[in-house]
Scaffold this motif. Sequence first.
Motif, PDB file in Angstrom:
ATOM      1  N   SER A  43     -17.544  21.001  11.711  1.00 23.37           N
ATOM      2  CA  SER A  43     -17.601  22.540  12.303  1.00 23.37           C
ATOM      3  C   SER A  43     -16.230  22.909  12.422  1.00 23.37           C
ATOM      4  N   ILE A  44     -15.274  22.177  13.097  1.00 23.98           N
ATOM      5  CA  ILE A  44     -13.944  22.463  13.264  1.00 23.98           C
ATOM      6  C   ILE A  44     -12.992  22.595  11.909  1.00 23.98           C
ATOM      7  N   ARG A  45     -13.443  21.815  10.850  1.00 27.42           N
ATOM      8  CA  ARG A  45     -12.678  21.692   9.621  1.00 27.42           C
ATOM      9  C   ARG A  45     -13.207  23.064   8.974  1.00 27.42           C
ATOM     10  N   ALA A  46     -14.359  23.593   9.167  1.00 25.55           N
ATOM     11  CA  ALA A  46     -14.811  24.818   8.743  1.00 25.55           C
ATOM     12  C   ALA A  46     -14.257  25.977   8.929  1.00 25.55           C
ATOM     13  N   ILE A  47     -13.796  26.015  10.359  1.00 21.96           N
ATOM     14  CA  ILE A  47     -13.067  26.978  11.198  1.00 21.96           C
ATOM     15  C   ILE A  47     -11.743  27.166  10.579  1.00 21.96           C
ATOM     16  N   GLU A  48     -11.194  26.010  10.383  1.00 28.24           N
ATOM     17  CA  GLU A  48      -9.802  25.824   9.971  1.00 28.24           C
ATOM     18  C   GLU A  48      -9.794  26.423   8.512  1.00 28.24           C
ATOM     19  N   ARG A  49     -10.624  26.068   7.809  1.00 30.30           N
ATOM     20  CA  ARG A  49     -10.649  26.324   6.318  1.00 30.30           C
ATOM     21  C   ARG A  49     -10.662  27.770   6.100  1.00 30.30           C
ATOM     22  N   SER A  50     -11.678  28.546   6.918  1.00 33.96           N
ATOM     23  CA  SER A  50     -12.050  29.936   7.003  1.00 33.96           C
ATOM     24  C   SER A  50     -10.948  30.775   7.362  1.00 33.96           C
ATOM     25  N   SER A  51     -10.362  30.314   8.495  1.00 35.08           N
ATOM     26  CA  SER A  51      -9.272  31.090   9.114  1.00 35.08           C
ATOM     27  C   SER A  51      -7.786  30.932   8.784  1.00 35.08           C
ATOM     28  N   GLY A  52      -7.586  29.690   8.347  1.00 35.97           N
ATOM     29  CA  GLY A  52      -6.111  29.026   8.016  1.00 35.97           C
ATOM     30  C   GLY A  52      -5.536  28.601   9.253  1.00 35.97           C
ATOM     31  N   ALA A  53      -5.953  28.834  10.134  1.00 34.02           N
ATOM     32  CA  ALA A  53      -5.463  28.339  11.629  1.00 34.02           C
ATOM     33  C   ALA A  53      -5.711  26.725  11.785  1.00 34.02           C
ATOM     34  N   ARG A  54      -4.750  26.197  12.548  1.00 35.43           N
ATOM     35  CA  ARG A  54      -4.876  24.814  13.018  1.00 35.43           C
ATOM     36  C   ARG A  54      -5.419  24.843  14.142  1.00 35.43           C
ATOM     37  N   VAL A  55      -6.457  23.888  14.397  1.00 33.09           N
ATOM     38  CA  VAL A  55      -7.357  23.864  15.671  1.00 33.09           C
ATOM     39  C   VAL A  55      -7.487  22.543  16.241  1.00 33.09           C
ATOM     40  N   ARG A  56      -6.990  22.383  17.456  1.00 27.24           N
ATOM     41  CA  ARG A  56      -7.076  21.060  17.999  1.00 27.24           C
ATOM     42  C   ARG A  56      -7.641  21.049  19.304  1.00 27.24           C
ATOM     43  N   VAL A  57      -8.318  20.058  19.770  1.00 26.60           N
ATOM     44  CA  VAL A  57      -9.205  19.994  20.689  1.00 26.60           C
ATOM     45  C   VAL A  57      -8.760  18.457  21.596  1.00 26.60           C
ATOM     46  N   GLU A  58      -8.444  18.667  22.945  1.00 29.46           N
ATOM     47  CA  GLU A  58      -7.873  17.505  23.395  1.00 29.46           C
ATOM     48  C   GLU A  58      -8.967  16.553  23.533  1.00 29.46           C
TER      49      GLU A  58
END
Length: 125
Positions: A43-58
């Motif tokens: 899910s988080i990789r899909a968010i990154e691919r679709s938005s182009g943003a980098r997402v990190r959860v601690e």
Amino acid sequence: KRILSCVAEKLSKDAHSKMERTSLELCIPNHSVGRVIGKQGQSIRAIERSSGARVRVERGGSDNEDRRCVISGTDAQVEQARSTIEQILEEEEKYTRERQGCGRHGMQPLPVPLPTDCAGGVQVV
């Protein structure tokens, strides 16, 4: 701490580039983090691919604590990732409310007083 230092380092490198980079910090309830990350991070990789943003959860945290999520990218990328994550969290909240209610329609249970001599002899149909 590690996430924030990485973000700060990336932001300082990107400040010199033509595209302004930004970051946003969200607090995600610990019990909802799994939905945001997804199975094996899908899910988080899909968010990154679709938005182009980098997402990190601690990592870590107890069940009662929120977990920090840092989104970095351009303003448009960050906004798209934030919107997607908030939609996932709303769906998770709705699912949790329905699960706590009676059935899938979110109805609340109705207390029915019973005489003490009937306790144990009631059959639910």
